[in-house]
Structure formats: structure tokens, C-alpha cells
Write a protein that holds these residues in place. Sequence first.
Motif, PDB file in Angstrom:
ATOM      1  N   ALA A 104       0.920 -10.452   8.520  1.00 56.49           N
ATOM      2  CA  ALA A 104       0.302 -11.209   7.440  1.00 56.49           C
ATOM      3  C   ALA A 104      -0.063 -12.617   7.894  1.00 56.49           C
ATOM      4  N   GLY A 155      -4.077 -10.311   9.863  1.00 53.10           N
ATOM      5  CA  GLY A 155      -3.764  -9.387   8.779  1.00 53.10           C
ATOM      6  C   GLY A 155      -4.446  -9.746   7.481  1.00 53.10           C
ATOM      7  N   ARG A 173       1.480  -5.484  -0.795  1.00 51.78           N
ATOM      8  CA  ARG A 173       2.304  -6.077   0.253  1.00 51.78           C
ATOM      9  C   ARG A 173       3.727  -5.545   0.219  1.00 51.78           C
ATOM     10  N   SER A 227      -7.169  -7.583   5.365  1.00 56.88           N
ATOM     11  CA  SER A 227      -7.034  -7.310   3.937  1.00 56.88           C
ATOM     12  C   SER A 227      -8.352  -7.556   3.223  1.00 56.88           C
ATOM     13  N   VAL A 272      -0.251  -4.364   3.300  1.00 55.60           N
ATOM     14  CA  VAL A 272       0.119  -5.257   4.395  1.00 55.60           C
ATOM     15  C   VAL A 272       1.640  -5.320   4.491  1.00 55.60           C
ATOM     16  N   LEU A 327      -4.868 -12.199   1.191  1.00 52.37           N
ATOM     17  CA  LEU A 327      -3.783 -11.226   1.030  1.00 52.37           C
ATOM     18  C   LEU A 327      -3.645 -10.747  -0.406  1.00 52.37           C
TER      19      LEU A 327
END
Length: 593
Positions: free
Chosen positions: A249, A253, A396, A257, A269, A391
Motif C-alpha cells: 500500500a 499499490g 483493504r 488500486s 490491497v 486506496l
Amino acid sequence: MVEDRAPRLIWTEDGSPRSGRFDDVYFSQQDGLAEARAVFLAGCGLPTAWEGRRRFCVAELGFGTGLNIVALLDLWRREGPADGRLSLFSAEGFPLSRAEAARALGVWPELAEAARALLDVWPEATPGFHRLDLPGFNATLDLAIGDVGWALSQWTGQADAWFLDGFAPSTNPEMWSDVVLDGIAARSARGAGVASFTVAGSVRRGLAERGFAVEKRPGHGRKRERLEARLPEAPVTPYLTPSVAVIGAGIAGAALSRAFAALGVRATVIEAERPGAGASGFPVALVTPRFDAGDRDIAALYAQALTRAAVLYAATPGAVIETGVLQLEQTPRDAARFARVTAQPVWAEGAMELRDAAACADLLGEPVESGGLWMRDAVAIRPGAALDAWLDEADRITATVGRIEAVGGGWRLLDEAGAVILEADIVVVAAGWGTAGLASALPLAPVRGQANWVEGVKAGSVAWGGYAAPTGSGLLFGATHDRAEIDGGPSDEAGARNLATVAARLPRLAARIAAAGPGQARTAVRATTPDRLPLSGAVPGAEGLFVLGGLGSRGFCVAPLLAEHVAALATGAPSPLPAEISKRIDPARFSTQ
């Protein structure tokens, strides 16, 4: 010598645009919109052809004023599938300016909304690929500026429909050559339709020889006939949305996303600690390109990446702190090197400008002994703003991935105790230095670095052997580069090295930093590759497993574009990268298989 790409536009007495280069009109003087709808939209069977499709791809040769694309966007919004994604590709050798296109498109108020959306993202006339977002229409346009044969050889999409709208074969034979027709055939999906205003025998025979069923159809306006062609195979089965897991993340990452979400895929993620726990967790990041005065492909990669990153960060609330970064000369050879960089055609006009020592001193507020390079489109950003926004487009999970194993037609992620975290059709490893432990065959090496920052010191963004960047409330400076080291936190010794690096070049700034107090410090480990180029693509020998890593110190510059490339490869969508550039960053370049 810079290649002449000017369209040599002429406005006729009735206000119609005409190419002085090819002595031909861009669209019918009677009714260009009606022609576009009849010849190209209806000629490719639209909107019927996209019924029941969640993804549809249209390619065009001859972007011109953008009229066909605008008419298509208008139709897609009115009659396209509610959850569909439209991929557009267009090639143009001699691009119009935004102002010229706006004048041409302004004739049709009924297209105002679609025209405004396209004009708002109209690119500069820089050779190469330009990705343009049209979110209000669930569409993306990849515009290739350059020779049409090159554009087709570099595009990796599969078109469901083709608009062949180059100027007439008699005046622009390159647009209708065997090389181009071969490219059309190679980049056509099953059942693809083709539409064109021309019924020239060479074009009809060329398409027929490549498997298309070709028909002459009644023309529009003064044109007696037009052409329709179609591959006889049935279209592919409906697209099934895959499940996607992204490991990491940080900026890689987060960019993944966003990129998967733009394709209509919500990824999951997985992060061991928190977003930005690794190298993406500093209070500011400089978004600057790598220069390569001798390798056009690498220069083009970083130029395209910088342009794309700047656009996406600017669209992210609170992300951009400052625009424009000064790169100081570091050695006597840099003056000539920077001059070669500014002359490269990959940069938009004014994007890279040489500055002498006096101009650099004015920008920095203290004397310097040499000049530098002003990077207009480089930016200083708040990493946390980009991570949080991008994100949010994914689900997540907080967990540490200890192992990835193949299962069925997909992949299983397990924690360090062997418990299953989740299964997914597609996995992308974007864990920074942690990627080395999950994909051990990839040649990654660690570089530990420390940066320091203080409050209350104001200065602009500047780079040399070190760098300084505004945090919004103070200044960050650094950074150390301790190769092959992964352990150890911040140290006074590393902080002293960072301050000494500033003092050696900008002593007045160093004095202000020292006077501001001890400040804060942070270390992180970056991952690098032997050739200093990223790893962006499929992991060799592991179908459905991808990697975005090895970004070194340029992660915030390259991650947004390369994430779109990886997401495209993973889902079968067109990549924003030219094929010759994607090969340079393919993880398979290190494979011995």
C-alpha cells in the motif's frame, strides 16, 4: 532538426477546416456531424455492436479535429451500457492545437458536453502516446502522435471497431499502405467492424485479403459511396471481471488500486502495517524524471510518466504542494547534457528549460556557481493525500503475506503461519523491497535512505546530488543512499551527512536548516534493479502473477503510468505504453528461461 508536424490548417470562407498539407477537408462542409454519424458510427453498427458488452474498444486512424471521438462519446453516454467501459485509440501525425479543435467543434452545440470533455484534456503535440481521461463518459483515450505505421505497431489493444478517417489515399497514401492494413488486421478483435469514407480499390482489396468481408454502401452528402467491412468471426464472449489482489500500500499499490478501478475492477490491497509504511511514507516526495540523453525509449518513458503523474496528482485534492523543480548542474558535463535533454522531442515545449547561474540564484535566493534545468511539470506532493485517495478505490486487508502459491486458475496468499489470507484470479506484487521475498527470482537490490525535515524553513524544490523539497510547513532534505543495507533506523550521523550535502551546494539554506533545530528523520528501503529500470509486467512463468517494483527513487514519477500498464496487461485492456517501451521494463528481460 525537429520534424515538421504542423497540420498547416486553413479555414475556408464558410469556416470549415482544411489541411494545407494534404489539400483535403477534415469533414464535410455540408454537415460533418451527420457524416461522422452515418459513415463511422452507423458504419460500424453502433450502438447495436456494443449491446451486452461491458467493455468496447474503438480505434481510429486520423484523429483530426476529434469530431468522430466526440460524436462517439455522445452516443456512448446516451446509448452505451450503464456499467460499460469504452477504450479509445486514435493516431494522428499532424495534430491540431486545442484552440483550432475548439473552433472546429464549436459548430455543433449539441456536442458541447462531449467536446468540452475532450478539449479539457487535449494534449500538447509531443510525439508518443498520451493517455486522456474522460471519466464523465466512462472512457479513456490513448492518442498516439506520430506516423500511423509506428502507432499501430506500438499499440497493444484489440479494436472492436475501426474508424479509418485519414485524408484520401490519393493525397495521403501512407495512411492506406500495406503496413497500415497489416496493423489493422493484427489489432482487430473477432468480429471487428471497419468504416471509412473511401472506397478506393486498393483499400477494399487490402482489407479483403486480410480476411474482412467488404461492402460498398451508399455515401453521405456529395460522396456517392462509403465502405463497410467486418471480420466474419463472432465477437468474443462477454468479459468476466476478475478478482484482483495487490500486495503493498505504498505509491505502487495505491496507483494500482486507482488503475484497476478505472477499468471497473475493485482490487483488494493487502498491507502488513499501514499505507506508506515503507518508502512512500515521507511528508513530501519530489516527482521528477530520470534523464537519458542517449536512449530515446527511456527518455520517452520518463517523459510520458511525468506528464501522466502530474495530471493525476493535480486531480487529487491536497496532493500537490508546489509545481516546478530546479535541477542544478552537478558536474561540468551537466551543462551539455542538460542541453541535449531540452532538445529531445519527447518533452513538450517549455517543459525543460536551461537556466544560467544568475537565474538559478534568483530562484534559490542565494548565489550558485553553475546553471541548471528548470523542470516545469515536475512537482512536490504530499504522498499521504495520493495514497488515501487512491486506496479508497480498493478493499483493504491488514496482513503480512508470507507466501504466494498457485491454486486452480488463480493464486492463494498465505500469511507467515501458513493461514490463507485470500484467493484471487490476479495478484500484483507491489511491496517495494518486500517484493524480493515474494518473488525471489527477480533481481532486486536494497538501498536504505534517510531524509530529514524541519519546520518553518521556506524554500523551493531543488535537486542536485541531494535534494530539498517543501513539506507545506517546512523543508525536507536528503537523502542518504546506503546500498545493500536494509536494517537500521534514523541516525544523527546520516542526518549530518544530509545537512553536509546541502551545505556543500547551498550553504545559506543549510544555515537556515541548522538554525531551525533538530527536526525529524525517517529511513526507508528502496528496491532497485541492475539496469535501474522498473519491473512492470507479468512474472515470467507464472500466469496471472504480476509485479510493479524496482522503482528506486522515481516511484512517485513512474508508478501512476506503470500501474495503468500492469492493470491493462492483467485484464486484457489496451496499455497506455508503446510496445517498444513496455519491453524495456518487462520483468522477463532478466529471465534465463
